[in-house]
Write a protein that holds these residues in place. Structure first.
Motif: not given
Length: 769
Positions: A533, A755, A757-758, A761
């Motif tokens: 994260r 957003r 990147h999340e 993930r």
């Protein structure tokens, strides 16, 4: 009565009135002659007549004569008060004597002895003449005495038996009136003469007082230019002989005589003229005079010469001229003299070029700057700095040759113009300078070391004009400082390119700051020990040039070394960063924190570090949203104590402190315990070599282990490949930052990147599940 006898109708001053009354004690021959004559006539009369009246007259005349002589004698040594009393007594005795003479003449006229009567009448006439001559200063007394002497004679003429003698009674009144008129006329003439004389005396005394009191030398010359009057004695002047009688020009020094002769010639034509002359005392002291010459207005052909001593003014002028061309602290010539000598050297060089004189000596300009002078001033005070500058001035003079110039151009900077044709000659001069500076300088019980950097340029090789030559030497000095100080650099054209590049950076930074085209970009930091994260961002400076291209900080690197400009840029960046954070917080973006780079200049009074907490509080932002990144050189700055206090204060309020570029500087491990450091950042130079060089992996591993042992989070910057990331995860590194994750982006792209990147993930987590 005596006051009236001694007074006059004429208005005279008290001194003149006293002088007139003192006629009673003057004209001694007339006085003594009158006394003797009266006694002699009385004696003749007594001898011829043998009667009591004549014998009594003789006795009275003799006694009266003795008393009068005693009074006159006493007046010579009498005090002013006693002299006043003697005047009144003398006036009464004079009236008594005149009366006695008149009564005696009356006795002789009525005696019937015509020989005796003739003697008495002639004697009385003579004594009346004496009375008028001696006492016309007091005309009333003279008139009374004349009346007292002649009135009995007139009465005697009426009493005689001889009719022809009665004519005396008619003639004597006419004679008395004539005598009275003459006495009062002579008195008026005397008073007028005495008054005029007194005025002249007062005027003369006043003029003499003015001349003697006048500090100027005043001379009167005759038509042949000889001195006939001087208000100063020779010992007061520079000459040793009497001035009066000497030719005016002969008094002057040889060099001033033509100017004096010309001034006298112009004055003879009716012109008021002046000239300046100088006298030299036997001691060598010089006296300056401003001399004015004018012809008198009495047609005598004389001249008045007034010479005013302007020595002090001359010294003041010379001092002012000296101060205008010299430095008061060191006594060296100043920048104005330096510029004149540079211009002269350039003109001389042009002449050599035209003459193709290859053997003539060349010149060079050296600019000497004291190394670390501010530290000396701060530690030893300005007195110590002044001692250092004076000692340096003396040593620079000792190091150069005769005819070379050493000048102080301001502050701790000196300039030298020396005879030198090539680099070898300049290096020899520099060696002598450094040899002189090697000797320590004592200030009280302290020893000061004097180091200096030198920049040199050749005249006129490095510029056709003064400004170009000085600029070339300045550039060489800048190169000497940049190369480590305490050395000399000779100007080379390549140095100009470096300076121009440096100046271009400063100009570009100022332009960007003024146009507000500086903007922060943000590079994410990713957690390596969890699920990848984003834990935060580092704020990196970007700016738009005149063409609108976005450029990195390297293009304005010189601006960060400017103590004023760097603080202004940092302040502007912090304000922009806090604006972005405030927006992200309002939009609910999970950005974690933003790391802000600060320099040693930001810790100075008025720097951004002092205002960070206030700005966060004003925006109602938590301290955890911001991190402070410092490099190792901040700990080594002379203001390290201020840095320590500031960092501890920030840490106490919740801001985390990161030590950037760890392992590349000179910080010791003690700094990790002395300063409140929370994170270590491994420099990208090590990360980029992971997988290629074992040393880089070993150093990175050591730093990570060291950080963990000290309870610090470790961040690796410059991560660009997956292999580097895998090695770092294996080593236990906490956080990664680099192009592998994202390049620095503008603030507007941060929320979208978070957003995305999340979401990525989450997708990876689902696949793994």
């Amino acid at each position: 009565m005596t006051h009236w006898l001694l007074s006059t109708r004429e208005q005279v001053s008290a001194p003149i009135a006293a002088q007139l009354a003192n006629g009673l004690f003057g004209s001694l021959p007339i006085f003594i002659g009158g006394v003797i004559n009266s006694v002699a006539v009385a004696a003749v009369a007594a001898g011829r007549m043998h009667t009591a009246p004549f014998i009594g007259w003789l006795v009275f005349e003799a006694l009266l004569g003795l008393v009068r002589i005693g009074v006159v004698q006493s007046s010579h040594s009498a005090t002013p008060e006693r002299l006043e009393r003697l005047r009144h007594l003398a006036s009464l005795l004079s009236v008594a004597w005149a009366t006695s003479v008149g009564v005696g003449a009356l006795l002789c006229l009525t005696s019937g002895d015509w020989v005796l009567a003739t003697i008495a009448c002639l004697s009385t006439a003579a004594m009346v003449c004496g009375i008028c001559l001696r006492n016309f200063g007091t005309p009333r007394l003279a008139a009374v005495m004349t009346f007292a002497a002649l009135a009995p004679c007139a009465l005697g003429g009426l009493m005689t038996q001889e009719p022809s003698l009665r004519i005396i009674s008619v003639q004597l009144p006419i004679f008395m009136v004539t005598i009275f008129s003459a006495s009062f006329g002579l008195h008026r003439m005397l008073v007028s003469w005495m008054t005029t004389t007194a005025e002249l005396e007062r005027s003369k005394a006043l003029n003499e007082t003015i001349l003697q009191s006048n500090p100027d030398l005043t001379l009167i010359l005759d038509a042949d230019h000889r001195i006939v009057f001087s208000n100063r004695q020779p010992e007061e002047l520079v000459c040793q002989s009497v001035l009066t009688g000497r030719d005016f020009c002969s008094v002057l020094e040889e060099k001033d005589r033509p100017a004096a002769a010309a001034a006298l010639a112009r004055a003879q034509r009716g012109e008021l003229t002046s000239f300046t002359t100088c006298f030299t005392r036997p001691t060598g002291e010089k006296l300056w005079f401003d001399t004015v010459v004018n012809e008198t207005s009495d047609a005598s052909g004389r001249f008045i010469v007034v010479a005013r001593d302007i020595t002090r003014q001359k010294h003041s002028e010379e001092r002012a001229i000296w101060m205008a061309h010299h430095d008061t602290l060191t006594g060296l010539p100043n920048r104005a003299v330096l510029q004149d000598r540079l211009d002269a050297a350039l003109m001389q060089a042009d002449g050599r070029i035209l003459a193709v004189d290859g053997d003539a000596p060349g010149h060079a300009l050296l600019i000497v700057d004291v190394d670390n002078f501010k530290i000396i001033n701060d530690t030893l005070g300005h007195d110590g700095g002044d001692v250092l500058l004076r000692a340096l001035a003396a040593r620079l003079r000792a190091a150069v040759g005769h005819g070379d110039l050493v000048a102080r151009t301001g502050g701790d900077e000196f300039a030298l113009i020396v005879a030198a044709r090539d680099d070898e000659a300049l290096h020899r001069i520099a060696a002598r300078i450094y040899e002189e500076l090697r000797e320590p300088i004592l200030h009280g019980d302290r020893v000061m070391e004097c180091g200096a950097s030198i920049g040199a340029s050749f005249i006129p090789l490095d510029g056709p004009g003064r400004s170009e030559v000085m600029k070339a030497a300045d550039i060489a000095l800048y190169a000497a400082k940049a190369a480590g100080r305490a050395q000399m650099k000779i100007f080379e054209p390549a140095m100009m390119d470096e300076v121009e590049r440096h100046q271009a950076m400063i100009t570009a930074a100022r332009f960007a700051l003024k146009r507000k085209t500086i903007l922060p970009h943000y590079q994410p930091k990713v957690c390596l020990t969890g699920e990848g994260r984003i834990v935060g961002f580092e704020a990196l400076l970007r700016w738009r040039d005149r063409d609108g291209h976005v450029r990195g900080p390297d293009a304005i690197q010189a601006a960060f070394n400017d103590p004023i400009l760097s603080v202004a840029i940092s302040d502007y960046m912090l304000e922009m960063i806090l604006n972005d954070i405030e927006g992200w917080v309002a939009d609910g973006v999970a950005f974690g924190h933003v790391a802000v780079n600060v320099t040693s200049g930001d810790f100075r009074p008025g720097g951004i570090v002092e205002t960070v907490l206030d700005r966060l509080k004003a925006r109602n932002l938590p301290a955890s949203c911001l991190q402070i990144e410092v490099t190792e050189d901040v700990f080594l700055d002379k203001g390290a104590l201020d840095v320590e206090r500031a960092l501890k204060r920030l840490s106490h309020h919740g801001l985390r402190i990161a030590l950037d570029d760890f392992g590349t500087g000179y910080a010791s491990l003690s700094h990790l315990t002395q300063f409140p450091v929370d994170l270590l950042k491994i420099d990208r130079s090590f990360i980029g070599q992971i997988g290629a060089k074992g040393d880089a992996e070993a150093i990175s591993s050591i730093v990570i282990n060291l950080g963990h042992c000290l309870g610090l989070e470790v961040i690796a910057e410059g991560v660009e490949t997956v292999q580097q990331q895998e090695h770092l995860i294996t080593m236990g590194c906490d956080t990664g930052q680099g192009y592998l994750y994202a390049r620095a982006m503008p603030a507007a792209d941060v929320s979208g990147h978070v957003r995305e990147h999340e979401a990525a993930r989450a997708l990876i987590h689902m696949r793994q599940a």
